[in-house]
Structures are given as C-alpha cells and as structure tokens.
Design an enzyme around this catalytic site. Sequence first.
Site, PDB file in Angstrom:
ATOM      1  N   HIS A  44       0.807  -1.224   0.000  1.00 10.13           N
ATOM      2  CA  HIS A  44       0.000   0.000   0.000  1.00 10.13           C
ATOM      3  C   HIS A  44       0.847   1.284   0.000  1.00 10.13           C
ATOM      4  O   HIS A  44       0.815   2.063  -0.933  1.00 10.13           O
ATOM      5  CB  HIS A  44      -0.908   0.025   1.236  1.00 10.13           C
TER       6      HIS A  44
HETATM    7  O1  RIB Z   1      -5.054  -0.112   4.643  1.00 11.40           O
HETATM    8  C1  RIB Z   1      -3.652  -0.068   4.500  1.00 11.40           C
HETATM    9  C2  RIB Z   1      -3.075   1.029   5.325  1.00 11.40           C
HETATM   10  O2  RIB Z   1      -3.324   0.794   6.712  1.00 11.40           O
HETATM   11  C3  RIB Z   1      -1.541   1.112   5.212  1.00 11.40           C
HETATM   12  O3  RIB Z   1      -1.135   2.432   5.419  1.00 11.40           O
HETATM   13  C4  RIB Z   1      -1.069   0.250   6.344  1.00 11.40           C
HETATM   14  O4  RIB Z   1       0.222   0.614   6.817  1.00 11.40           O
HETATM   15  C5  RIB Z   1      -2.100   0.575   7.389  1.00 11.40           C
HETATM   16  O5  RIB Z   1      -1.703   1.773   8.028  1.00 11.40           O
END
Ligand code: RIB
Length: 308
Positions: free
Chosen positions: A242
């Site tokens: 992500h």
């Molecule tokens: O949904 C993914 C996000 O939530 C990313 O930033 C992960 O590190 C968590 O913070």
Amino acid sequence: MTRRSLILDTDPGQDDAIALLLALASPELVLDAVTTVAGNVPQPLVTENALGLLALADREDIPVYRGCERPMVRTLATAEHVHGPTGVDGAVLPKSTVGPRPEHGVDAIISRCLDADDGTVTLCPIGPLTNIAMAIVKDPRIVPKIREIVWMGGAFNEPGNTSSLAEFNAYVDPHAAHVVFTSGAPLTVFPLDVTHRALMLPEHVEALEAFGSAVAKAAAGMIRFYERHDIAKYGILGTPLHDPCVIAYLIDPEIFTGHEAHIAIDHADEDTIGNTSETPDREPNATVMTDLDADAFFSLVVDRVGSL
Ligand code: RIB
Ligand code: CA
C-alpha cells in the site's frame, strides 16, 4: 534535477517501512522530516519504529517528531493482527542513537509549512490523517503552503479491509479525513482500488533479499511477515504494498493512472463509518488513483530499496 522534498507522516507498519526506505533510496526526493501517528500500533511504538528504520538506513540525520496518540474523536483501533506486536515484525531494527525531536509532530508540520513559500510543501500521510487534520485545525494558514497532500487511504470501488466498507487509515480517523477532504488543499489519494493491484509476489521478495544488504534483508523479512495475513485473508499469492505507492508516485507519476473526483467520507453512522465515496456532479477535491504499471512499480521498489 530538481529534487522534491517531502514530510512523511507514518504509522510503521511494514509497508510504511518500505515507503520510508524507498524515499531514502531515491535521488529525486529529499525526506525533510518524519512525523509519526498512532495507527497500525500505538505510540510510542510507531515513533520507535520510525527511528529504528532511519538507524537501519544510517540516516539518523533526518528528524523524527512524535505526533498524535489517538484519533481526533474515535478511540484508537490498531492492527497488531496484521503487523505483529511491534508493528514491524519480521525484522529487528537497530536502536536509535538520537531519539525523537522535542517538538510535537503536529507543531512540526505547522512550523515547516509556515516557514515555506506558498504551494511548496508536500505532505505524505501513509496512516490515519490525524496529524494532518490537527495541523489544519490548529493553524489554517498552512493550507496555502501545501503543494500536495498524497495519502494512502480509502476504498471506492473496492471492499474495505477493516470493515466491509472502510479501509484502515480511513476507518481509524474518519473525522480527520473529513477535515482534510474539505480543507481545499490539493489532494491525491491512493485507495485500495490501486494498492490492491500492487501485489508484491514471492519473486519480488526473493529479488529484494538477493541484494544481501542489512536493509534488503530486513525489508524482505518484514514483507514475509506482513504478507501472511493478506494471503490467508484473500487467498492470493502476494501482498498489497500500500504505502510505497505514495512514494513511487512522487518519483514517477506515470506509473499510476487516476481521475479527478469529489470525495467524501462517512464519519457519523457507526454502520458505514470510514466509507469513502465519490460524489458525482460536485467540484473535484481530489485525484483518485485506480491503477498502476505493477512491473514498473516493483522494479523501482526492489532495485532502489535493495541498493540502499
Ligand atoms: O489499509 C492499508 C493502510 O493501513 C496502510 O497504510 C497500512 O500501513 C495501514 O496503516
Ligand atoms: Ca501505514
């Protein structure tokens, strides 16, 4: 080459860790400061993790500022079931020799913005938006200073990963997201719609580990821990990377495609809280990313983080 400076606001988090290391490994970027926010794990762990990552990369010259301890309104929801009790399970990070700076993360964002010319500050929140929203609420004069807020969060035409509707960063602090979405600051969003297409596969992890450096081995170890949750949850062979999407966009925006839209977030009804949606026929307030060139993305991540 004009280098782009940024402030990384983060809740490390294994994917946050790869994003931070990618920023450090990229000559196009200058990581001015790191601010930490409670999210994947609570404070002080997120701050210790950010400090440990900078120690691992031998970049303790970069200041770390401890930010908010909890969301603006809701109680803190964390994600140890995904990231492990330390937040960066899969690696043992070195202890910091410098510690965090005394200024609060929100005040550090404000002071750095007010010291800058209009339209020059890039804020890269890759966790809940608490620090960014609190800075805007505390001193709205920062908004014209912001060139772009580039956030990993939300889910539009993709199910949530925390509730059926909500992505984690949006779910943890939807009130902060509402403040940011309505602030007027230029906003680029990397929701699950695009990050679920950034699947780090075993061959990517093996290629990263083969670089053999302490950073490469720690990064591979963190991903190997982090991927077990999504592989079990989604039954796919790979884990969505992500947060590094935010940094890769700053390096090479051509990797990503998206569109302008007016976005909003549910922040009142417990059944839909954290749900992000596009509102048609409204003046756009964000660029929403929806796809990427995954080969180009992982080539960037593996080669750069591996070579750090
Ligand atoms: O949904 C993914 C996000 O939530 C990313 O930033 C992960 O590190 C968590 O913070
Ligand atoms: Ca994160």
